[in-house]
Motif scaffolding. Structure first.
Motif, PDB file in Angstrom:
ATOM      1  N   GLY A 189       0.801  -1.220   0.000  1.00 15.17           N
ATOM      2  CA  GLY A 189       0.000   0.000   0.000  1.00 15.17           C
ATOM      3  C   GLY A 189       0.831   1.266   0.000  1.00 15.17           C
ATOM      4  O   GLY A 189       0.310   2.347  -0.317  1.00 15.17           O
ATOM      5  N   ASP A 190       2.103   1.123   0.345  1.00 13.04           N
ATOM      6  CA  ASP A 190       3.000   2.292   0.343  1.00 13.04           C
ATOM      7  C   ASP A 190       3.427   2.559  -1.104  1.00 13.04           C
ATOM      8  O   ASP A 190       4.262   1.841  -1.661  1.00 13.04           O
ATOM      9  CB  ASP A 190       4.209   2.004   1.226  1.00 13.04           C
ATOM     10  CG  ASP A 190       5.117   3.222   1.389  1.00 13.04           C
ATOM     11  OD1 ASP A 190       5.183   4.060   0.459  1.00 13.04           O
ATOM     12  OD2 ASP A 190       5.796   3.308   2.427  1.00 13.04           O
ATOM     13  N   LYS A 191       2.866   3.585  -1.701  1.00  9.61           N
ATOM     14  CA  LYS A 191       3.106   3.887  -3.122  1.00  9.61           C
ATOM     15  C   LYS A 191       4.585   4.108  -3.414  1.00  9.61           C
ATOM     16  O   LYS A 191       5.110   3.616  -4.438  1.00  9.61           O
ATOM     17  CB  LYS A 191       2.291   5.107  -3.534  1.00  9.61           C
ATOM     18  CG  LYS A 191       2.376   5.430  -5.012  1.00  9.61           C
ATOM     19  CD  LYS A 191       1.465   6.594  -5.369  1.00  9.61           C
ATOM     20  CE  LYS A 191       1.534   6.912  -6.846  1.00  9.61           C
ATOM     21  NZ  LYS A 191       0.651   8.059  -7.199  1.00  9.61           N
ATOM     22  N   ASN A 192       5.282   4.837  -2.520  1.00 11.66           N
ATOM     23  CA  ASN A 192       6.699   5.109  -2.763  1.00 11.66           C
ATOM     24  C   ASN A 192       7.528   3.835  -2.707  1.00 11.66           C
ATOM     25  O   ASN A 192       8.432   3.626  -3.515  1.00 11.66           O
ATOM     26  CB  ASN A 192       7.220   6.122  -1.735  1.00 11.66           C
ATOM     27  CG  ASN A 192       6.680   7.516  -1.974  1.00 11.66           C
ATOM     28  OD1 ASN A 192       6.367   7.870  -3.108  1.00 11.66           O
ATOM     29  ND2 ASN A 192       6.552   8.297  -0.899  1.00 11.66           N
ATOM     30  N   LEU A 193       7.213   2.988  -1.714  1.00 12.57           N
ATOM     31  CA  LEU A 193       7.952   1.727  -1.593  1.00 12.57           C
ATOM     32  C   LEU A 193       7.680   0.827  -2.788  1.00 12.57           C
ATOM     33  O   LEU A 193       8.586   0.189  -3.323  1.00 12.57           O
ATOM     34  CB  LEU A 193       7.544   1.013  -0.298  1.00 12.57           C
ATOM     35  CG  LEU A 193       8.183  -0.357  -0.064  1.00 12.57           C
ATOM     36  CD1 LEU A 193       9.711  -0.241  -0.039  1.00 12.57           C
ATOM     37  CD2 LEU A 193       7.655  -0.979   1.240  1.00 12.57           C
ATOM     38  N   ARG A 194       6.429   0.807  -3.202  1.00 11.17           N
ATOM     39  CA  ARG A 194       6.065  -0.019  -4.368  1.00 11.17           C
ATOM     40  C   ARG A 194       6.803   0.459  -5.612  1.00 11.17           C
ATOM     41  O   ARG A 194       7.316  -0.340  -6.400  1.00 11.17           O
ATOM     42  CB  ARG A 194       4.546   0.028  -4.574  1.00 11.17           C
ATOM     43  CG  ARG A 194       4.055  -1.011  -5.582  1.00 11.17           C
ATOM     44  CD  ARG A 194       2.551  -1.191  -5.522  1.00 11.17           C
ATOM     45  NE  ARG A 194       1.843  -0.038  -6.068  1.00 11.17           N
ATOM     46  CZ  ARG A 194       1.042   0.745  -5.362  1.00 11.17           C
ATOM     47  NH1 ARG A 194       0.866   0.544  -4.060  1.00 11.17           N
ATOM     48  NH2 ARG A 194       0.398   1.759  -5.946  1.00 11.17           N
ATOM     49  N   GLN A 195       6.890   1.788  -5.787  1.00 11.64           N
ATOM     50  CA  GLN A 195       7.582   2.345  -6.948  1.00 11.64           C
ATOM     51  C   GLN A 195       9.066   2.020  -6.909  1.00 11.64           C
ATOM     52  O   GLN A 195       9.670   1.690  -7.937  1.00 11.64           O
ATOM     53  CB  GLN A 195       7.379   3.861  -7.004  1.00 11.64           C
ATOM     54  CG  GLN A 195       7.941   4.507  -8.265  1.00 11.64           C
ATOM     55  CD  GLN A 195       7.324   3.957  -9.534  1.00 11.64           C
ATOM     56  OE1 GLN A 195       6.087   3.875  -9.623  1.00 11.64           O
ATOM     57  NE2 GLN A 195       8.146   3.570 -10.491  1.00 11.64           N
ATOM     58  N   ARG A 196       9.663   2.109  -5.698  1.00  7.76           N
ATOM     59  CA  ARG A 196      11.092   1.782  -5.578  1.00  7.76           C
ATOM     60  C   ARG A 196      11.341   0.306  -5.876  1.00  7.76           C
ATOM     61  O   ARG A 196      12.372  -0.051  -6.457  1.00  7.76           O
ATOM     62  CB  ARG A 196      11.591   2.125  -4.173  1.00  7.76           C
ATOM     63  CG  ARG A 196      11.702   3.611  -3.901  1.00  7.76           C
ATOM     64  CD  ARG A 196      12.614   3.906  -2.706  1.00  7.76           C
ATOM     65  NE  ARG A 196      12.153   3.232  -1.505  1.00  7.76           N
ATOM     66  CZ  ARG A 196      11.281   3.749  -0.643  1.00  7.76           C
ATOM     67  NH1 ARG A 196      10.741   4.965  -0.873  1.00  7.76           N
ATOM     68  NH2 ARG A 196      10.913   3.097   0.440  1.00  7.76           N
ATOM     69  N   THR A 197      10.404  -0.529  -5.514  1.00  4.45           N
ATOM     70  CA  THR A 197      10.524  -1.977  -5.776  1.00  4.45           C
ATOM     71  C   THR A 197      10.469  -2.253  -7.280  1.00  4.45           C
ATOM     72  O   THR A 197      11.245  -3.048  -7.808  1.00  4.45           O
ATOM     73  CB  THR A 197       9.411  -2.756  -5.055  1.00  4.45           C
ATOM     74  OG1 THR A 197       9.436  -2.431  -3.661  1.00  4.45           O
ATOM     75  CG2 THR A 197       9.615  -4.266  -5.217  1.00  4.45           C
ATOM     76  N   TYR A 198       9.538  -1.577  -7.956  1.00  2.00           N
ATOM     77  CA  TYR A 198       9.466  -1.709  -9.422  1.00  2.00           C
ATOM     78  C   TYR A 198      10.780  -1.244 -10.059  1.00  2.00           C
ATOM     79  O   TYR A 198      11.303  -1.897 -10.972  1.00  2.00           O
ATOM     80  CB  TYR A 198       8.307  -0.873  -9.975  1.00  2.00           C
ATOM     81  CG  TYR A 198       6.982  -1.604 -10.048  1.00  2.00           C
ATOM     82  CD1 TYR A 198       6.766  -2.588 -11.009  1.00  2.00           C
ATOM     83  CD2 TYR A 198       5.955  -1.296  -9.169  1.00  2.00           C
ATOM     84  CE1 TYR A 198       5.547  -3.250 -11.092  1.00  2.00           C
ATOM     85  CE2 TYR A 198       4.725  -1.951  -9.235  1.00  2.00           C
ATOM     86  CZ  TYR A 198       4.537  -2.929 -10.197  1.00  2.00           C
ATOM     87  OH  TYR A 198       3.339  -3.583 -10.269  1.00  2.00           O
ATOM     88  N   SER A 199      11.317  -0.112  -9.573  1.00  2.00           N
ATOM     89  CA  SER A 199      12.556   0.442 -10.128  1.00  2.00           C
ATOM     90  C   SER A 199      13.732  -0.501  -9.876  1.00  2.00           C
ATOM     91  O   SER A 199      14.582  -0.705 -10.748  1.00  2.00           O
ATOM     92  CB  SER A 199      12.853   1.812  -9.503  1.00  2.00           C
ATOM     93  OG  SER A 199      11.851   2.741  -9.841  1.00  2.00           O
TER      94      SER A 199
END
Length: 217
Positions: free
Chosen positions: A175-185
């Motif tokens: 649910g943490d958008k920033n963490l999810r984005q960093r994981t994708y990156s």
């Protein structure tokens, strides 16, 4: 025109200089002179074949029972293909040469009159075509990026991996958008190092299975 015994050389129907001369109503010397004066307009293997040595010996043996105007003592021989016969008729430019070439094209060089391919020849032709097709397909797979259906499948597998890394869609981490984005990156960075591509969809078709395997590890 009277029926002519068809003679082939390297799978092409051919005529001798003597035959062309008779058909076109000129002397053999005229045919030879045309060739000598315009040799740059004739391509060996396309308009004519020039035989000598063992090749000429074998050809003479092949046609020994056919009434061909060939000097048995000649040390070399020129055989004219359909395209060579056509070129001579154009150079001569006489009505007889034009009319006779039309006759030759219809009754001698006609494809429908050529012998059918033998079974080994058919198999060889198919094999050559298959080999070329196989090579082309392999090259496409090496160079072409993922088409839509494969790109969609890869995206699904990649998203599943992100969900797994973050512990599922119901977790705070997911649910943490920033963490999810960093994981994708981070995942893409690893992908780029392995596959040397700037975009997922640029991955070659040949590497698709490896890319799917990457999402499962």
């Amino acid at each position: 025109m009277n029926e002519i015994k068809k003679v082939e050389f390297k799978d092409e129907l051919i005529l001798t200089t003597g035959q062309l001369a008779v058909f076109y109503g000129v002397s053999p010397q005229r045919i030879k002179q045309n060739f000598a004066n315009n040799k740059n307009k004739f391509v060996e293997g396309t308009h004519y074949f020039e035989l000598s040595g063992e090749e000429l010996k074998q050809f003479k043996s092949q046609v020994e029972n056919i009434d061909l105007p060939i000097n048995k003592f000649a040390s070399h021989l020129i055989l004219w293909t359909k395209r060579g016969a056509s070129r001579h008729s154009k150079m001569l430019g006489t009505d007889q040469a034009w009319d006779m070439y039309d006759e030759l094209e219809e009754n001698y060089f006609s494809v429908t009159n050529q012998r059918p391919l033998s079974l080994p020849e058919q198999i060889s032709l198919v094999a050559k075509g298959y080999s070329t097709l196989e090579k082309d397909v392999k090259e496409i797979k090496q160079l072409m990026g993922l088409p839509g259906n494969l790109a969609y499948k890869f995206t699904q597998e990649r998203n599943k991996k992100i969900v797994t890394i973050l512990g599922g869609k119901d977790t705070n981490a997911y649910g943490d958008k920033n963490l999810r984005q960093r994981t994708y990156s981070s995942l893409f960075k690893s992908f780029k190092e392995v596959f040397m591509q700037d975009r997922y969809n640029d991955t070659s078709i040949e590497k698709f299975k490896d890319a799917i395997e990457f999402t499962k590890n």
